[in-house]
Design an enzyme around this catalytic site. Structure first.
Site, short mmCIF file in Angstrom:
data_model
loop_
_atom_site.label_atom_id
_atom_site.label_comp_id
_atom_site.label_asym_id
_atom_site.label_seq_id
_atom_site.Cartn_x
_atom_site.Cartn_y
_atom_site.Cartn_z
N ALA A 37 -12.80 -1.70 -8.55
CA ALA A 37 -13.88 -1.12 -9.36
C ALA A 37 -13.54 -1.05 -10.84
O ALA A 37 -14.44 -0.88 -11.67
CB ALA A 37 -14.22 0.28 -8.84
N HIS A 67 -16.76 8.17 -8.36
CA HIS A 67 -17.16 6.78 -8.60
C HIS A 67 -16.59 6.23 -9.91
O HIS A 67 -17.32 5.61 -10.68
CB HIS A 67 -18.69 6.65 -8.65
N GLU A 122 0.84 -1.20 0.00
CA GLU A 122 0.00 0.00 0.00
C GLU A 122 0.88 1.25 0.00
O GLU A 122 1.78 1.39 0.84
CB GLU A 122 -0.92 0.01 1.22
N ASN A 139 -14.50 8.38 1.43
CA ASN A 139 -15.73 8.58 0.69
C ASN A 139 -16.81 9.24 1.56
O ASN A 139 -16.58 9.57 2.72
CB ASN A 139 -16.23 7.26 0.08
N PHE A 140 -18.01 9.41 1.00
CA PHE A 140 -19.10 10.09 1.69
C PHE A 140 -19.90 9.15 2.60
O PHE A 140 -20.94 9.54 3.11
CB PHE A 140 -20.04 10.75 0.67
#
Length: 617
Positions: free
Chosen positions: A576, A543, A36, A94-95
């Site tokens: 994603a 996104h 990472e 994120n939200f």
């Protein structure tokens, strides 16, 4: 770590990578290393307190600080593209919004050539990743959460989901306002075909602390002797021998290192960096890579293509005097009070953020005369667009057209919070909700659920530290401009419906609700104004998907339906970027489900391989 060997080398300790690491190391005979590039920031209040998420964007402690290329469809603007550079990846910044793809969204993946990859396949994995915390009676009444069916949610997964408590009158008015409009949901969105406006779950525990992969999947398993997580480790490239992935070159503090695998390398670096690393490693378009002097391992021009996103744009409506909004946090002592409310009760403005959402069909936001001509107008705009770049894109756009004309599928998502919007935040996302207008506001934010525009992400050099060229090509398809402009105009219908309307000020002409002054729209927003606003102020929803698409080889694919990179052995992509066709809503829950599913696929393949060795022996 130099020359150490592991069964699995996972590139990226983000939303997907840490799920895989936790699940694969359940087998004590398997050892895993995670590389990472970010830091561990597990006790950071900017991450843990939901309402402080604005502090994360543009800050190099948390954010890669990517920028797009100048966007032709957005008047040449360059946009900020936040992605998480921290253990936990974008799940840490994120939200915190929990939403769900529709049945048609996921069934479309199977129609594109991925056998068995559909809505029903993924449902057990949504539940496997989640622990749902039911709200108390007060919150149930205030936020109207009774549409939730607990049987559709997880009870023992690592990621916690909860409803915010102690929210103000604006948030409480959101759901009832859609009932007034006749657009209220009748069942849990997890059913797969629910439309309407409602209060949504958040990725946080019962004390309103952000729940994300680092504390949820990594910390409970950090002491496993077969799991190693290296932070501040920047991956440079993957090495191959005769089309077999053998190891990963990375650097720590400028010192180059190498880690070898006896099993597989799993690329979970995200939609931006997974294609970047593939191209740096020699997998991509021959012409592009040869121009940079990169040796070709696999000539696959699909790497980095098919980029999709949810374009986003919010409008602020002025609240009546005395109605609590986020702007009040600027007043002396209010922020200290809000932090105390969060710390002691898990409540208040910092425990919520964006608490309302709505998924609506295109037909439902149009006036009756426009609805009657919908299919004709859609065909007209499609005829004006550029021809699809490939047959697979043409097939995708046909599926999207069918969904757009389907009154049971969402074309737009509205999100809601008790805060104004910075109309000029495109290149400064950290100030998305920080503006200079006096007063308090309610922000209604629109996002396209299935944009027709397609973009790309490609490397510009052989330097792994140089950010790739990110070109989403926002608003280059005329249908996107049309739908988005109509969705912005419809925000006035939402603002003018009770009970939300009773909490907002009328505009000076008495023809609607007062729009935030910096938008420079003194009266009602019309279609022409909305188109100009789309060009001037559209930003990303954070996104991005699809740059390493799971599609058949020769039809736009980078990975197959078991997420294996074509023409390479021992290399997969899990994040994603493998999504072949965008789904509605916030994608974090989808990535959790995909990653849980991928872990099972990897385990199945390992078991089958070991069995074949035993039979051969």
């Amino acid at each position: 770590m130099d020359l150490d060997t592991f069964d699995y080398v996972i590139v990226g300790g983000g939303t997907a990578g840490l799920v895989l690491a936790a699940r694969l190391t359940e087998d004590p005979a398997v050892d895993v290393v995670v590389l990472e590039a970010g830091e561990k920031r597990l006790d950071d209040p900017n991450i843990n307190i939901p309402g402080l998420m604005g502090q994360l964007y543009g800050n190099e402690k948390y954010d890669w600080n990517f920028k797009t290329t100048p966007q032709e469809g957005l008047s040449g603007r360059t946009l900020a593209w936040p992605r998480g550079k921290v253990l936990g990846g974008s799940s840490a910044i994120n939200f915190l919004m929990v939403s769900h793809a529709s049945r048609a969204d996921l069934d479309n993946w199977e129609k594109l050539g991925n056998a068995g990859r559909n809505f029903d396949t993924l449902q057990p994995y949504y539940r496997k990743s989640e622990t749902y915390n039911p709200p108390d009676e007060v919150t149930t009444k205030e936020l109207g959460t009774d549409i939730i069916d607990p049987a559709l949610h997880g009870t023992s997964g690592p990621i916690q989901t909860s409803f915010p408590i102690g929210q103000g009158p604006l948030d409480q008015a959101w759901g009832p306002t859609f009932k007034t409009l006749g657009l209220d949901p009748k069942e849990d969105p997890r059913k797969g075909d629910t439309l309407g406006g409602y209060s949504l779950l958040k990725f946080m525990d019962g004390k309103a602390r952000r729940s994300y992969t680092a504390p949820a999947y990594y910390i409970p398993n950090a002491e496993r002797p077969n799991l190693v997580v290296l932070t501040n480790a920047l991956v440079k490239k993957i090495e191959f021998e005769d089309s077999v992935a053998t190891g990963v070159r990375y650097s720590v503090s400028g010192e180059e290192k190498f880690v070898r695998t006896r099993g597989e390398i799993v690329l979970s670096a995200g939609t931006v960096q997974s294609p970047q690393i593939l191209e740096l490693s020699g997998i991509g378009s021959r012409s592009r890579l040869e121009a940079l002097g990169i040796d070709i391992v696999v000539d696959n021009p699909n790497v980095g293509e098919n980029l999709q996103d949810h374009p986003l744009l919010g409008i602020g409506y002025e609240a009546m005097d005395g109605i609590p909004t986020a702007e009040m946090l600027k007043q002396p002592g209010v922020l200290d009070w809000a932090i105390k409310e969060w710390a002691e009760k898990g409540a208040g403005p910092l425990a919520g953020g964006v608490t309302g959402t709505a998924f609506l069909s295109y037909a439902s936001i149009l006036t009756p005369d426009k609805e009657a001509l919908l299919e004709q107008r859609v065909n007209e705009l499609i005829s004006q667009a550029e021809s699809p770049s490939s047959p697979v894109i043409a097939k995708q756009l046909e599926l999207q057209k069918a969904m757009l004309l389907n009154s049971k599928e969402a074309a737009v998502q509205y999100n809601f919070g008790a805060t104004g919007v910075n109309v000029a935040a495109g290149n400064d996302i950290g100030n998305l909700f920080n503006h200079g207008d006096a007063g308090g506001y309610a922000g209604i934010v629109a996002a396209l659920t299935h944009a027709f525009s397609r973009g790309s992400i490609h490397i510009k050099s052989t330097d792994p530290e140089e950010h790739p060229a990110i070109d989403p090509r926002y608003m280059t398809h005329p249908l996107d401009v049309e739908i988005f402009a109509d969705s912005l105009v419809f925000t006035q219908n939402i603002a003018s419906a009770a009970p939300l309307s009773s909490l907002l000020k009328d505009n000076d002409a008495g023809t609607g609700k007062r729009i935030q002054p910096s938008f420079n729209i003194p009266g009602r927003l019309d279609k022409e104004m909305a188109v100009k606003l789309v060009r001037a102020s559209t930003i990303t929803s954070f996104h991005p998907t699809s740059t390493c698409s799971m599609l058949p080889e020769g039809e736009g694919g980078v990975v197959d339906d078991r997420l294996k990179v074509y023409e390479i052995k021992n290399l997969r992509v899990v994040d994603a970027s493998i999504v072949p066709l965008m789904v509605r809503g916030n994608i974090a829950s989808l990535v959790y489900a995909l990653s849980e599913r991928a872990a099972d696929l990897i385990k199945e393949d390992r078991k089958a391989e070991r069995l074949s060795y035993a039979v051969a022996a």
